[in-house]
Design a protein around this motif. Structure first.
Motif, PDB file in Angstrom:
ATOM      1  N   THR A  97       0.424 -10.621   3.679  1.00 15.82           N
ATOM      2  CA  THR A  97       1.405  -9.798   4.385  1.00 15.82           C
ATOM      3  C   THR A  97       1.273  -8.375   3.861  1.00 15.82           C
ATOM      4  O   THR A  97       1.481  -8.133   2.668  1.00 15.82           O
ATOM      5  CB  THR A  97       2.839 -10.307   4.147  1.00 15.82           C
ATOM      6  OG1 THR A  97       2.939 -11.664   4.602  1.00 15.82           O
ATOM      7  CG2 THR A  97       3.844  -9.451   4.895  1.00 15.82           C
ATOM      8  N   VAL A  98       0.889  -7.466   4.734  1.00 15.35           N
ATOM      9  CA  VAL A  98       0.650  -6.082   4.335  1.00 15.35           C
ATOM     10  C   VAL A  98       1.902  -5.248   4.601  1.00 15.35           C
ATOM     11  O   VAL A  98       2.450  -5.264   5.704  1.00 15.35           O
ATOM     12  CB  VAL A  98      -0.553  -5.490   5.096  1.00 15.35           C
ATOM     13  CG1 VAL A  98      -0.815  -4.054   4.641  1.00 15.35           C
ATOM     14  CG2 VAL A  98      -1.795  -6.355   4.886  1.00 15.35           C
ATOM     15  N   LYS A  99       2.348  -4.535   3.569  1.00 16.24           N
ATOM     16  CA  LYS A  99       3.543  -3.703   3.691  1.00 16.24           C
ATOM     17  C   LYS A  99       3.287  -2.321   3.076  1.00 16.24           C
ATOM     18  O   LYS A  99       2.426  -2.172   2.209  1.00 16.24           O
ATOM     19  CB  LYS A  99       4.734  -4.353   2.984  1.00 16.24           C
ATOM     20  CG  LYS A  99       5.131  -5.715   3.536  1.00 16.24           C
ATOM     21  CD  LYS A  99       6.293  -6.306   2.763  1.00 16.24           C
ATOM     22  CE  LYS A  99       6.672  -7.677   3.294  1.00 16.24           C
ATOM     23  NZ  LYS A  99       7.799  -8.276   2.535  1.00 16.24           N
ATOM     24  N   GLY A 100       4.019  -1.357   3.573  1.00 19.47           N
ATOM     25  CA  GLY A 100       3.933  -0.009   3.009  1.00 19.47           C
ATOM     26  C   GLY A 100       4.960   0.172   1.904  1.00 19.47           C
ATOM     27  O   GLY A 100       6.046  -0.393   1.944  1.00 19.47           O
ATOM     28  N   LEU A 101       4.603   0.957   0.901  1.00 20.37           N
ATOM     29  CA  LEU A 101       5.512   1.257  -0.201  1.00 20.37           C
ATOM     30  C   LEU A 101       5.531   2.770  -0.392  1.00 20.37           C
ATOM     31  O   LEU A 101       4.636   3.336  -1.010  1.00 20.37           O
ATOM     32  CB  LEU A 101       5.059   0.557  -1.484  1.00 20.37           C
ATOM     33  CG  LEU A 101       5.909   0.825  -2.738  1.00 20.37           C
ATOM     34  CD1 LEU A 101       7.341   0.328  -2.532  1.00 20.37           C
ATOM     35  CD2 LEU A 101       5.291   0.164  -3.958  1.00 20.37           C
ATOM     36  N   HIS A 102       6.532   3.402   0.177  1.00 22.13           N
ATOM     37  CA  HIS A 102       6.629   4.859   0.078  1.00 22.13           C
ATOM     38  C   HIS A 102       7.402   5.247  -1.176  1.00 22.13           C
ATOM     39  O   HIS A 102       8.611   5.079  -1.257  1.00 22.13           O
ATOM     40  CB  HIS A 102       7.313   5.430   1.322  1.00 22.13           C
ATOM     41  CG  HIS A 102       7.373   6.927   1.307  1.00 22.13           C
ATOM     42  ND1 HIS A 102       8.526   7.626   1.065  1.00 22.13           N
ATOM     43  CD2 HIS A 102       6.393   7.853   1.481  1.00 22.13           C
ATOM     44  CE1 HIS A 102       8.261   8.920   1.100  1.00 22.13           C
ATOM     45  NE2 HIS A 102       6.987   9.078   1.351  1.00 22.13           N
ATOM     46  N   LEU A 103       6.682   5.746  -2.169  1.00 19.93           N
ATOM     47  CA  LEU A 103       7.315   6.112  -3.431  1.00 19.93           C
ATOM     48  C   LEU A 103       8.039   7.449  -3.346  1.00 19.93           C
ATOM     49  O   LEU A 103       9.072   7.658  -3.971  1.00 19.93           O
ATOM     50  CB  LEU A 103       6.265   6.168  -4.545  1.00 19.93           C
ATOM     51  CG  LEU A 103       5.564   4.850  -4.869  1.00 19.93           C
ATOM     52  CD1 LEU A 103       4.476   5.086  -5.913  1.00 19.93           C
ATOM     53  CD2 LEU A 103       6.556   3.816  -5.365  1.00 19.93           C
ATOM     54  N   GLY A 104       7.480   8.376  -2.565  1.00 19.97           N
ATOM     55  CA  GLY A 104       8.090   9.693  -2.467  1.00 19.97           C
ATOM     56  C   GLY A 104       7.905  10.495  -3.736  1.00 19.97           C
ATOM     57  O   GLY A 104       6.963  10.285  -4.510  1.00 19.97           O
TER      58      GLY A 104
ATOM     59  N   MET B  83       0.845  -1.194   0.000  1.00 19.74           N
ATOM     60  CA  MET B  83       0.000   0.000   0.000  1.00 19.74           C
ATOM     61  C   MET B  83       0.879   1.242   0.000  1.00 19.74           C
ATOM     62  O   MET B  83       1.870   1.310   0.723  1.00 19.74           O
ATOM     63  CB  MET B  83      -0.905   0.014   1.233  1.00 19.74           C
ATOM     64  CG  MET B  83      -1.883  -1.129   1.297  1.00 19.74           C
ATOM     65  SD  MET B  83      -3.000  -0.990   2.708  1.00 19.74           S
ATOM     66  CE  MET B  83      -4.020  -2.446   2.461  1.00 19.74           C
ATOM     67  N   THR B  84       0.537   2.184  -0.837  1.00 22.14           N
ATOM     68  CA  THR B  84       1.299   3.418  -0.908  1.00 22.14           C
ATOM     69  C   THR B  84       0.434   4.586  -0.453  1.00 22.14           C
ATOM     70  O   THR B  84      -0.737   4.672  -0.826  1.00 22.14           O
ATOM     71  CB  THR B  84       1.828   3.648  -2.345  1.00 22.14           C
ATOM     72  OG1 THR B  84       2.588   4.837  -2.382  1.00 22.14           O
ATOM     73  CG2 THR B  84       0.705   3.719  -3.367  1.00 22.14           C
ATOM     74  N   PRO B  85       0.948   5.490   0.384  1.00 23.06           N
ATOM     75  CA  PRO B  85       2.330   5.480   0.883  1.00 23.06           C
ATOM     76  C   PRO B  85       2.548   4.567   2.092  1.00 23.06           C
ATOM     77  O   PRO B  85       3.668   4.233   2.415  1.00 23.06           O
ATOM     78  CB  PRO B  85       2.548   6.937   1.286  1.00 23.06           C
ATOM     79  CG  PRO B  85       1.184   7.404   1.717  1.00 23.06           C
ATOM     80  CD  PRO B  85       0.222   6.719   0.784  1.00 23.06           C
ATOM     81  N   ARG B  86       1.458   4.164   2.776  1.00 26.00           N
ATOM     82  CA  ARG B  86       1.609   3.268   3.925  1.00 26.00           C
ATOM     83  C   ARG B  86       0.264   2.607   4.223  1.00 26.00           C
ATOM     84  O   ARG B  86      -0.801   3.128   3.855  1.00 26.00           O
ATOM     85  CB  ARG B  86       2.091   4.036   5.160  1.00 26.00           C
ATOM     86  CG  ARG B  86       1.135   5.146   5.614  1.00 26.00           C
ATOM     87  CD  ARG B  86       1.598   5.778   6.908  1.00 26.00           C
ATOM     88  NE  ARG B  86       0.733   6.878   7.303  1.00 26.00           N
ATOM     89  CZ  ARG B  86       0.807   7.490   8.483  1.00 26.00           C
ATOM     90  NH1 ARG B  86       1.702   7.102   9.364  1.00 26.00           N
ATOM     91  NH2 ARG B  86      -0.007   8.498   8.774  1.00 26.00           N
ATOM     92  N   PRO B  87       0.259   1.468   4.933  1.00 30.90           N
ATOM     93  CA  PRO B  87      -1.003   0.821   5.322  1.00 30.90           C
ATOM     94  C   PRO B  87      -1.755   1.691   6.327  1.00 30.90           C
ATOM     95  O   PRO B  87      -1.154   2.435   7.107  1.00 30.90           O
ATOM     96  CB  PRO B  87      -0.546  -0.487   5.981  1.00 30.90           C
ATOM     97  CG  PRO B  87       0.848  -0.702   5.513  1.00 30.90           C
ATOM     98  CD  PRO B  87       1.441   0.658   5.319  1.00 30.90           C
ATOM     99  N   THR B  88      -3.074   1.612   6.279  1.00 29.50           N
ATOM    100  CA  THR B  88      -3.901   2.378   7.215  1.00 29.50           C
ATOM    101  C   THR B  88      -4.815   1.431   8.000  1.00 29.50           C
ATOM    102  O   THR B  88      -5.028   0.281   7.610  1.00 29.50           O
ATOM    103  CB  THR B  88      -4.771   3.403   6.465  1.00 29.50           C
ATOM    104  OG1 THR B  88      -5.672   2.702   5.582  1.00 29.50           O
ATOM    105  CG2 THR B  88      -3.903   4.351   5.639  1.00 29.50           C
TER     106      THR B  88
END
Length: 248
Positions: free
Chosen positions: A35-42, A13-18
């Motif tokens: 498995t839930v992970k955050g993906l911060h693209l910036g 999930m971008t930018p982070r899980p909620t």
């Protein structure tokens, strides 16, 4: 019988899980299977001198829903920028939400490893953060530049415009739509993007005339008859410029 295949599922999930996303997954009964992970693209580079988060919803989220996730994403992106280019010594903030971004940046930096930041050298001398509330009038004004008109009538997304394929396709393939990049890699667009629409027609007419004249000169050159690689390259360049002019 074959043993059942064990699969692992990852959800980024971008930018982070909620918490809301976790609740939805729980209601569907699948939270334990993924498995839930955050993906911060910036920041995303959309032009030679433009970095963007490409978040069209941030205004609505912050000002209508009071959701500051977008501000957190901006703060983290600015921190990541300082990791690569050094700590920005001077930061100005205008507006309450801009000040919130500065506070979040301070918090993120305090919680990070100090060795990530180089305070001795910075390639960015100043940073100015503005709220949209500082200038509410500008988005309501009629755009009169070439780029502005494309944005109003066609729409520009991720530095590209979606147009009818007949504009760029060959005679054999004119169906559907196609993406046209709109950035400074297109030398013609680079020159006309900020032109007033009233000056655009004359500029394109003059430019097309210059390119066609150059095309005729190269075509008549005796070097072309000898098959020179240099002149063949020139011909390709001129043809490309003609095509770009015809698109605009």
């Amino acid at each position: 019988a074959k043993p059942p295949v064990m699969r692992k599922y990852n959800l980024f999930m971008t930018p982070r899980p909620t918490k809301v996303c976790a609740e939805v997954l729980t209601d569907r009964g699948v939270l334990g299977d993924v498995t839930v992970k955050g993906l911060h693209l910036g920041f995303i580079p959309i032009d030679a001198d433009v970095l963007s988060l490409e978040n069209e919803r941030i205004w609505r989220e912050v000002f209508l829903k009071n959701d500051i996730d977008g501000l957190w994403n901006l703060a983290r992106s600015l921190i990541k920028l300082q990791v690569f280019f050094g700590v920005i010594p001077t930061i100005y903030a205008k507006g309450s939400h801009a000040k919130t971004v500065v506070k979040l940046m301070k918090r993120i930096r305090e919680e990070s490893d100090p060795e990530m930041f180089d305070s001795s050298v910075s390639e960015i001398s100043e940073c100015v953060i503005l709220d949209r509330t500082v200038d509410m009038a500008t988005p309501l004004m009629t755009q009169m530049t070439y780029e502005g008109k494309i944005d109003e009538h066609i729409g520009i997304k991720n530095s590209c415009a979606t147009v009818d394929a007949s504009i760029t396709a060959t005679k054999q393939n004119k169906k559907g739509s196609t993406l046209i990049p709109l950035n400074s890699s297109d030398n013609v667009y680079k020159e006309i993007r900020d032109l007033h629409v009233y000056a655009l027609g004359q500029w394109l007419h003059t430019k097309a005339g210059e390119v066609r004249k150059r095309y005729d000169e190269v075509k008549k050159s005796s070097i072309v008859q000898q098959g020179s690689d240099t002149t063949i390259g020139q011909m390709k360049d001129v043809v490309k410029k003609l095509k770009v002019c015809s698109i605009h």
